[in-house]
Write a protein that holds these residues in place. Structure first.
Motif, short mmCIF file in Angstrom:
data_model
loop_
_atom_site.label_atom_id
_atom_site.label_comp_id
_atom_site.label_asym_id
_atom_site.label_seq_id
_atom_site.Cartn_x
_atom_site.Cartn_y
_atom_site.Cartn_z
N PHE A 120 -1.64 4.19 4.02
CA PHE A 120 -1.30 3.81 5.40
C PHE A 120 -1.72 4.90 6.39
O PHE A 120 -2.26 4.62 7.46
N LEU A 121 -1.49 6.16 6.01
CA LEU A 121 -1.86 7.27 6.90
C LEU A 121 -3.37 7.41 7.04
O LEU A 121 -3.87 7.91 8.05
N ASP A 122 -4.12 6.96 6.02
CA ASP A 122 -5.58 7.09 6.04
C ASP A 122 -6.28 5.91 6.70
O ASP A 122 -7.51 5.90 6.81
N VAL A 123 -5.50 4.89 7.13
CA VAL A 123 -6.12 3.71 7.74
C VAL A 123 -6.84 4.10 9.03
O VAL A 123 -6.29 4.80 9.88
N GLN A 124 -8.08 3.61 9.17
CA GLN A 124 -8.88 3.88 10.36
C GLN A 124 -9.47 2.57 10.89
O GLN A 124 -9.40 1.53 10.24
N LYS A 125 -10.04 2.66 12.06
CA LYS A 125 -10.66 1.50 12.69
C LYS A 125 -11.75 0.93 11.78
O LYS A 125 -12.53 1.68 11.19
N ALA A 126 -11.80 -0.39 11.66
CA ALA A 126 -12.77 -1.15 10.86
C ALA A 126 -12.44 -1.17 9.37
O ALA A 126 -13.17 -1.80 8.60
N ILE A 162 0.86 -1.19 0.00
CA ILE A 162 0.00 0.00 0.00
C ILE A 162 0.89 1.23 0.00
O ILE A 162 2.06 1.16 0.37
N SER A 163 0.34 2.34 -0.39
CA SER A 163 1.10 3.59 -0.42
C SER A 163 1.17 4.20 0.98
O SER A 163 0.40 3.83 1.87
N ILE A 164 2.09 5.13 1.16
CA ILE A 164 2.21 5.82 2.44
C ILE A 164 0.91 6.55 2.75
O ILE A 164 0.44 6.56 3.90
N GLN A 165 0.30 7.17 1.74
CA GLN A 165 -0.94 7.90 1.97
C GLN A 165 -2.05 6.97 2.43
O GLN A 165 -2.82 7.29 3.35
#
Length: 331
Positions: free
Chosen positions: A276-282, A271-274
């Motif tokens: 990864f930064l946008d990952v949230q719960k669920a 996955i891209s860094i962006q």
């Protein structure tokens, strides 16, 4: 008697010169009978024979193998150590040859007299330190600013190498090496008089991407009690006629206690860094393995088995299905 063996070309040239008259056979005979003076430097007294130096070299070739195995396990990276040279030099010459700031480990080798110095190039020492602290093994040179924690970590690592030195010398003498001191400035180390003869064993060392030298300085006073045992004649007399079963049993016991890291890879993805930064719960991250494909069991980061997940006594477990043979493509 000639000091060295002539090659066939040199013999042919000598016979040609005699036959052509360029050299006189009578003059050669006269020179042979005359007393010859050989220059002797008392500051570089050779106190060990070539046979003894070769024996010391063989002992430390074994030490290099033991040290390679030990550091590979401690640092979990590629390590290669081999004997580059074995020389006898005055102690003063050894001290002048080492860098002004380096890593000096001073071992007391009971019951032998004197002490042994292990000089580790900073390039190698910092690579070790970086690996122990979880890094990739990159090297640096900040020896003048070595912290107390860094000094303690390196001291503990070098202290553990004393077992390898004891094992390498066990065929000749039962010694108990003990790390006595740790220095970074060779001017503060005075363990022999300037003209005393020392044996310096130099090791070519590679740890990960870093490379450098490790020098082992052994004074004559340390080796003096075991000099008779360094001859090939003595070693042939004392060599065992059949393998010692206890050695094999000890080796097998040590191998059985060796710890290896085992992990099972559920799957991988990119996955891209962006992202990864946008990952949230669920959020759901899709892996590259499908649900019906086996998992890969890794031993020390090497794929060894296919496995399937499950439960055993209410704990997550895996069942080994098949061994991954060498060269077999991983599904």
């Amino acid at each position: 008697m000639l000091d060295e063996i002539l090659s066939q070309n040199e013999i042919d040239a000598l016979l040609s010169a005699l036959s052509s008259g360029e050299m006189d056979a009578e003059e050669l005979k006269q020179e042979e009978h005359e007393k010859k003076v050989r220059v002797y430097d008392f500051k570089r007294a050779l106190r060990f024979s070539k046979d003894q130096i070769r024996s010391i070299g063989r002992i430390h070739e074994n030490y290099a193998r033991l040290l390679t195995t030990f550091l590979s396990g401690q640092l979990r990276t590629y390590v290669n150590i081999s004997v580059a040279s074995v020389d006898q030099v005055p102690y003063e010459e050894f001290i002048r040859s080492v860098p002004s700031m380096t890593f000096l480990n001073i071992f007391h080798v009971k019951p032998l007299q004197g002490r042994v110095i292990m000089e580790v190039n900073p390039n190698i020492a910092y690579s070790m330190l970086d690996r122990i602290l979880g890094g990739s093994g990159s090297s640096m040179n900040k020896i003048a600013n070595l912290t107390e924690i860094e000094s303690m970590i390196l001291t503990q690592l070098f202290e553990k190498t004393s077992d390898n030195l004891r094992e390498a010398w066990s065929a000749l003498v039962d010694m108990e090496p003990e790390l006595e001191d740790f220095e970074v400035n060779p001017q503060f180390v005075q363990m022999a008089s300037p003209n005393d003869t020392v044996v310096v064993v130099t090791f070519d060392t590679a740890i990960g991407e870093a490379s450098g030298m490790i020098n082992l300085c052994i004074p004559h006073i340390v080796l003096e009690p075991v000099i008779p045992k360094l001859s090939a004649h003595y070693q042939l007399q004392t060599a065992p006629t059949q393998p010692d079963q206890r050695v094999y049993e000890k080796l097998a016991a040590n191998i059985e206690r060796t710890e290896v890291e085992v992990k099972v890879v559920l799957g991988e993805t990119d996955i891209s860094i962006q992202q990864f930064l946008d990952v949230q719960k669920a959020d759901v991250i899709t892996l590259d393995n499908t649900i019906d494909e086996p998992l890969i069991m890794m031993l020390n980061d090497e794929p060894k088995f296919y496995a399937q997940p499950g439960l055993s006594k209410r704990k997550l477990s895996v069942q080994i299905m098949e061994e991954i043979k060498g060269g077999k493509q991983i599904r």
